[in-house]
Write a protein that holds these residues in place. Structure first.
Motif, mmCIF file in Angstrom:
data_model
loop_
_atom_site.group_PDB
_atom_site.id
_atom_site.type_symbol
_atom_site.label_atom_id
_atom_site.label_comp_id
_atom_site.label_asym_id
_atom_site.label_seq_id
_atom_site.Cartn_x
_atom_site.Cartn_y
_atom_site.Cartn_z
ATOM 1 N N LEU A 1 6.941 12.635 -8.388
ATOM 2 C CA LEU A 1 8.260 13.238 -8.193
ATOM 3 C C LEU A 1 9.169 12.405 -7.304
ATOM 4 C CD1 LEU A 1 7.165 16.939 -7.534
ATOM 5 C CD2 LEU A 1 7.932 15.924 -9.690
ATOM 6 N N HIS A 2 8.615 11.563 -6.471
ATOM 7 C CA HIS A 2 9.400 10.892 -5.444
ATOM 8 C C HIS A 2 9.477 9.373 -5.595
ATOM 9 C CE1 HIS A 2 10.005 14.625 -3.350
ATOM 10 N NE2 HIS A 2 8.720 14.863 -3.466
ATOM 11 N N SER A 3 9.078 8.866 -6.732
ATOM 12 C CA SER A 3 9.234 7.431 -6.960
ATOM 13 C C SER A 3 9.963 7.241 -8.286
ATOM 14 C CB SER A 3 7.874 6.724 -6.997
ATOM 15 O OG SER A 3 7.191 7.032 -8.189
ATOM 16 N N PRO A 4 10.795 6.230 -8.370
ATOM 17 C CA PRO A 4 11.472 5.963 -9.639
ATOM 18 C C PRO A 4 10.472 5.723 -10.777
ATOM 19 C CG PRO A 4 12.474 4.680 -7.881
ATOM 20 C CD PRO A 4 11.244 5.311 -7.311
ATOM 21 N N GLN A 5 9.408 4.993 -10.482
ATOM 22 C CA GLN A 5 8.403 4.707 -11.502
ATOM 23 C C GLN A 5 7.729 5.997 -11.973
ATOM 24 O OE1 GLN A 5 8.637 3.415 -8.426
ATOM 25 N NE2 GLN A 5 8.474 1.190 -8.502
ATOM 26 N N GLY A 6 7.412 6.870 -11.044
ATOM 27 C CA GLY A 6 6.775 8.137 -11.392
ATOM 28 C C GLY A 6 7.680 9.017 -12.228
ATOM 29 N N ARG A 7 8.960 9.077 -11.859
ATOM 30 C CA ARG A 7 9.904 9.889 -12.636
ATOM 31 C C ARG A 7 10.085 9.319 -14.043
ATOM 32 N NH1 ARG A 7 12.463 9.568 -7.770
ATOM 33 N NH2 ARG A 7 14.243 8.429 -8.625
ATOM 34 N N LEU A 8 10.048 8.001 -14.168
ATOM 35 C CA LEU A 8 10.145 7.383 -15.488
ATOM 36 C C LEU A 8 8.939 7.765 -16.342
ATOM 37 C CD1 LEU A 8 11.991 5.507 -17.115
ATOM 38 C CD2 LEU A 8 10.675 3.587 -16.231
ATOM 39 N N ILE A 9 7.757 7.743 -15.762
ATOM 40 C CA ILE A 9 6.552 8.165 -16.495
ATOM 41 C C ILE A 9 6.643 9.649 -16.840
ATOM 42 C CG2 ILE A 9 4.062 8.561 -16.274
ATOM 43 C CD1 ILE A 9 3.953 5.844 -14.762
ATOM 44 N N LEU A 10 7.070 10.482 -15.889
ATOM 45 C CA LEU A 10 7.221 11.909 -16.176
ATOM 46 C C LEU A 10 8.191 12.158 -17.324
ATOM 47 C CD1 LEU A 10 7.383 13.736 -12.716
ATOM 48 C CD2 LEU A 10 5.729 14.124 -14.548
ATOM 49 N N ALA A 11 9.265 11.384 -17.395
ATOM 50 C CA ALA A 11 10.272 11.581 -18.437
ATOM 51 C C ALA A 11 9.703 11.371 -19.834
ATOM 52 C CB ALA A 11 11.453 10.628 -18.212
ATOM 53 N N GLU B 1 1.386 21.221 -3.858
ATOM 54 C CA GLU B 1 0.593 20.305 -3.037
ATOM 55 C C GLU B 1 1.414 19.627 -1.949
ATOM 56 O OE1 GLU B 1 -1.094 17.614 -5.868
ATOM 57 O OE2 GLU B 1 -2.522 19.096 -6.627
ATOM 58 N N GLU B 2 2.733 19.715 -2.028
ATOM 59 C CA GLU B 2 3.618 19.058 -1.067
ATOM 60 C C GLU B 2 3.675 19.854 0.230
ATOM 61 O OE1 GLU B 2 5.425 16.676 0.919
ATOM 62 O OE2 GLU B 2 5.468 15.984 -1.163
ATOM 63 N N GLY C 1 0.784 -1.226 0.000
ATOM 64 C CA GLY C 1 0.000 0.000 0.000
ATOM 65 C C GLY C 1 0.813 1.272 0.000
ATOM 66 N N HIS C 2 2.121 1.157 -0.052
ATOM 67 C CA HIS C 2 2.975 2.337 -0.046
ATOM 68 C C HIS C 2 2.818 3.092 -1.362
ATOM 69 C CE1 HIS C 2 6.435 4.836 0.814
ATOM 70 N NE2 HIS C 2 6.841 4.593 -0.415
ATOM 71 N N SER C 3 2.734 4.396 -1.280
ATOM 72 C CA SER C 3 2.657 5.185 -2.509
ATOM 73 C C SER C 3 3.444 6.469 -2.342
ATOM 74 C CB SER C 3 1.204 5.491 -2.873
ATOM 75 O OG SER C 3 0.630 6.315 -1.888
ATOM 76 N N GLU C 4 3.951 6.935 -3.440
ATOM 77 C CA GLU C 4 4.705 8.184 -3.501
ATOM 78 C C GLU C 4 4.165 8.995 -4.664
ATOM 79 O OE1 GLU C 4 6.963 9.622 -1.716
ATOM 80 O OE2 GLU C 4 7.796 8.056 -0.445
ATOM 81 N N THR C 5 4.487 10.264 -4.688
ATOM 82 C CA THR C 5 4.085 11.093 -5.817
ATOM 83 C C THR C 5 4.952 10.765 -7.021
ATOM 84 O OG1 THR C 5 5.624 12.901 -5.369
ATOM 85 C CG2 THR C 5 3.475 12.983 -4.241
ATOM 86 N N GLN D 1 -2.416 4.843 -9.622
ATOM 87 C CA GLN D 1 -2.262 6.165 -9.021
ATOM 88 C C GLN D 1 -1.318 7.065 -9.795
ATOM 89 O OE1 GLN D 1 -0.791 6.175 -5.038
ATOM 90 N NE2 GLN D 1 -0.795 8.386 -4.908
ATOM 91 N N HIS D 2 -0.143 6.556 -10.151
ATOM 92 C CA HIS D 2 0.824 7.396 -10.853
ATOM 93 C C HIS D 2 0.273 7.859 -12.186
ATOM 94 C CE1 HIS D 2 4.269 6.946 -8.188
ATOM 95 N NE2 HIS D 2 3.827 5.731 -7.967
ATOM 96 N N GLU D 3 -0.401 6.988 -12.899
ATOM 97 C CA GLU D 3 -0.929 7.357 -14.196
ATOM 98 C C GLU D 3 -2.057 8.368 -14.062
ATOM 99 O OE1 GLU D 3 -1.042 7.743 -18.104
ATOM 100 O OE2 GLU D 3 0.444 6.650 -16.953
ATOM 101 N N ARG D 4 -2.927 8.181 -13.065
ATOM 102 C CA ARG D 4 -3.998 9.157 -12.859
ATOM 103 C C ARG D 4 -3.404 10.524 -12.560
ATOM 104 N NH1 ARG D 4 -6.166 5.398 -9.488
ATOM 105 N NH2 ARG D 4 -5.885 6.797 -7.741
ATOM 106 N N MET D 5 -2.359 10.549 -11.711
ATOM 107 C CA MET D 5 -1.723 11.829 -11.399
ATOM 108 C C MET D 5 -1.111 12.429 -12.649
ATOM 109 S SD MET D 5 0.045 11.690 -7.697
ATOM 110 C CE MET D 5 0.841 10.111 -7.801
ATOM 111 N N ALA D 6 -0.443 11.612 -13.435
ATOM 112 C CA ALA D 6 0.194 12.123 -14.649
ATOM 113 C C ALA D 6 -0.853 12.700 -15.588
ATOM 114 C CB ALA D 6 0.976 11.014 -15.350
#
Length: 167
Positions: free
Chosen positions: A23-33, A50-51, A17-21, A142-147
């Protein structure tokens, strides 16, 4: 009769259940890139606003530089992604029409990532094509919805192991 609970790894329990934004997860940064810099700037401004913890806000120049490097790499290998000694390997899954951008990741002890990252990455790249047909267009990523809520660009991400497409 005696019932024994199976032993669970503390790492697994910790990550349930751990989640990060983004900006703060490797997976999220990969999607952002996989997005254009203008859209990334917008997302970073919003996510920083929001932080609640000022120490977790990211600086734009450093973030853009890191994402530029990720575009060239096409994947992320971080033996020490978390303070608890857990590392991660992440790749983008190939784009599919009607599906959200997804990253596939393996999290393991730092020692495992350091010793076996080449082997794990090779398997991930070989198997990722077989993963997507089993995936449904999901509403719970979650990461995709945020993106998608912060970024409007719908350009497909590149194949891991190759530079990310960037316009």
């Amino acid at each position: 009769d005696r019932y024994f609970e199976p032993a669970m790894s503390p790492t697994v329990v910790e990550h349930a259940g751990h989640s990060e934004t983004l900006l703060h997860s490797p997976q999220g940064r990969l999607i952002l890139a996989s997005y254009q810099d203008a859209h990334i700037r917008s997302a970073v401004h919003r996510l920083n606003a929001e932080e609640a913890d000022p120490e977790r806000r990211v600086r734009m120049p450093e973030m853009l530089e890191e994402l530029s490097q990720l575009r060239k790499q096409g994947c992320i290998v971080q033996p020490e992604a978390r303070d608890d000694g857990t590392g991660v390997i992440a790749v983008l899954l190939p784009p599919r029409k009607g599906m959200e951008r997804l990253a596939l990741s393996v999290m393991a002890a730092r020692e495992v990532i350091e010793a076996r990252s080449d082997e794990i990455l090779k398997i991930m790249l070989e198997q990722r094509e077989d993963i997507l047909p089993k995936c449904r267009p999901a509403e719970n990523h979650q990461h995709e919805r945020m993106a998608n809520s912060v970024l409007a660009d719908h350009r497909p991400p590149a194949v891991a192991g190759q530079p990310l497409a960037y316009a």
